[in-house]
Write a protein that holds these residues in place. Structure first.
Motif, PDB file in Angstrom:
ATOM      1  N   ASN A 111       0.833  -1.193   0.000  1.00  0.00           N
ATOM      2  CA  ASN A 111       0.000   0.000   0.000  1.00  0.00           C
ATOM      3  C   ASN A 111       0.874   1.252   0.000  1.00  0.00           C
ATOM      4  O   ASN A 111       1.974   1.268   0.570  1.00  0.00           O
ATOM      5  CB  ASN A 111      -0.914   0.035   1.227  1.00  0.00           C
ATOM      6  N   VAL A 113       0.486   5.506   0.739  1.00  0.00           N
ATOM      7  CA  VAL A 113      -0.364   6.533   1.323  1.00  0.00           C
ATOM      8  C   VAL A 113       0.260   7.896   1.057  1.00  0.00           C
ATOM      9  O   VAL A 113       1.438   8.115   1.349  1.00  0.00           O
ATOM     10  CB  VAL A 113      -0.537   6.332   2.847  1.00  0.00           C
ATOM     11  N   SER A 124      -5.089   6.739   0.362  1.00  0.00           N
ATOM     12  CA  SER A 124      -4.569   5.384   0.383  1.00  0.00           C
ATOM     13  C   SER A 124      -4.927   4.663  -0.907  1.00  0.00           C
ATOM     14  O   SER A 124      -6.055   4.773  -1.397  1.00  0.00           O
ATOM     15  CB  SER A 124      -5.149   4.623   1.579  1.00  0.00           C
ATOM     16  N   GLN A 125      -3.964   3.911  -1.458  1.00  0.00           N
ATOM     17  CA  GLN A 125      -4.256   3.103  -2.648  1.00  0.00           C
ATOM     18  C   GLN A 125      -5.357   2.091  -2.375  1.00  0.00           C
ATOM     19  O   GLN A 125      -6.130   1.745  -3.258  1.00  0.00           O
ATOM     20  CB  GLN A 125      -2.993   2.365  -3.106  1.00  0.00           C
ATOM     21  N   ARG A 126      -5.446   1.636  -1.138  1.00  0.00           N
ATOM     22  CA  ARG A 126      -6.385   0.561  -0.816  1.00  0.00           C
ATOM     23  C   ARG A 126      -7.759   1.070  -0.381  1.00  0.00           C
ATOM     24  O   ARG A 126      -8.773   0.443  -0.661  1.00  0.00           O
ATOM     25  CB  ARG A 126      -5.801  -0.330   0.287  1.00  0.00           C
ATOM     26  N   ASP A 138       3.197   9.006   9.668  1.00  0.00           N
ATOM     27  CA  ASP A 138       3.218   7.560   9.479  1.00  0.00           C
ATOM     28  C   ASP A 138       4.103   6.980  10.578  1.00  0.00           C
ATOM     29  O   ASP A 138       4.687   7.705  11.377  1.00  0.00           O
ATOM     30  CB  ASP A 138       3.711   7.181   8.071  1.00  0.00           C
ATOM     31  N   TYR A 166      -0.816   7.321  11.230  1.00  0.00           N
ATOM     32  CA  TYR A 166      -1.699   6.581  10.336  1.00  0.00           C
ATOM     33  C   TYR A 166      -0.942   5.340   9.891  1.00  0.00           C
ATOM     34  O   TYR A 166       0.099   5.429   9.238  1.00  0.00           O
ATOM     35  CB  TYR A 166      -2.101   7.416   9.118  1.00  0.00           C
ATOM     36  N   ASP A 169      -3.826   1.485   7.400  1.00  0.00           N
ATOM     37  CA  ASP A 169      -5.114   2.048   7.012  1.00  0.00           C
ATOM     38  C   ASP A 169      -6.025   2.382   8.179  1.00  0.00           C
ATOM     39  O   ASP A 169      -7.258   2.252   8.100  1.00  0.00           O
ATOM     40  CB  ASP A 169      -5.837   1.129   6.016  1.00  0.00           C
TER      41      ASP A 169
END
Length: 259
Positions: A111, A113, A124-126, A138, A166, A169
């Protein structure tokens, strides 16, 4: 068990290798730390953290890359190879982008972010776009920020440092308690250290909230020297074995007051 504890080491220990009081002058050549992980007398894994200055578009940044993997018997039983990356603004020490690349047994997860400071959002890519608190980090940049702003002789015994991050996710409150100073007889020599106890969740691996201890060199380097876990099934320890672009003299002959 080795999967879970190695992930904790990656998230909560190696990230302590962070910028000092004047990062723009001290870290332009980058940094490199190497660690070995033992479960009892058995070598179970190794990890490293690299930090180097780069450009991200037009921004001056620090690029941190953290890797960890199982070795030997543990690698045969349950293979782990995890990589975390953080692209950190030199000016604010806040992340611009974070990458998490997890390979644990048959499980794989990747992933990216992106952090939008103007809108206080992450992308987020997800999971897409989410609103987040101002100044969120992060998991890696949180420790870089902590070293620059919290790890110093002003720490009071019992003080708890809290940083909102973060991770995976979701928002995660990172907390660690300062326990005082202690000398550590390490692989690189005797080092005077700050002693911290991260506040961890009990259940899967830990019986108590204070079953993990981290020792950080109490000098201008502020290197993580050792981490120890007291687990349901025994004790696991991670030790620094090599480092570059730090002051060895300062590390091993630290004169910082411990009052």
């Amino acid at each position: 068990m080795i999967k879970y504890t190695l992930s904790i080491i990656l998230m909560l220990f190696l990230g302590f290798n962070i910028l000092g009081e004047n990062p723009a002058k001290k870290r332009e050549k980058g940094e490199y730390l190497r660690y070995v992980i033992h479960y009892g007398f058995v070598r179970g894994g190794k990890a490293s953290l690299k930090l180097k200055p780069e450009k991200y578009g037009t921004s001056e940044i620090y690029h941190a890359t953290l890797t960890g993997k199982t070795v030997g018997l543990f690698n045969s039983l349950y293979r782990v190879k995890d990589t975390y990356e953080s692209y950190i603004s030199k000016k604010t020490l806040l992340p611009i982008k974070a990458i998490r690349d997890i390979r644990e047994g048959n499980y794989k997860r990747y992933n990216e972010v992106l952090f939008d400071r103007g809108k206080n959002q992450i992308k987020s890519q997800r999971t897409g776009v989410k609103d987040v608190p101002v100044g969120i980090h992060d998991i890696l940049s949180a420790f870089y920020f902590a070293r620059a702003h919290h790890f110093n002789s002003d720490l009071k015994i019992g003080e708890i440092i809290k940083i909102q991050t973060y991770f995976s996710d979701e928002e995660f409150l990172l907390q660690f308690r300062f326990m005082g100073y202690e000398n550590v007889d390490s692989k690189i020599g005797e080092v005077r250290c700050y002693k911290f106890i991260p506040i961890v969740k009990t259940g899967r691996a830990f019986k108590d909230e204070d079953d993990m201890t981290i020792w950080i060199s109490a000098d201008s380097n502020k290197i993580p020297v050792r981490v120890q876990f007291d687990l349901f099934l025994g004790s696991l320890r991670c030790d620094l074995i090599n480092f570059s672009n730090f002051s060895t003299k300062t590390l091993l002959n630290n004169k910082e007051s411990t009052n």
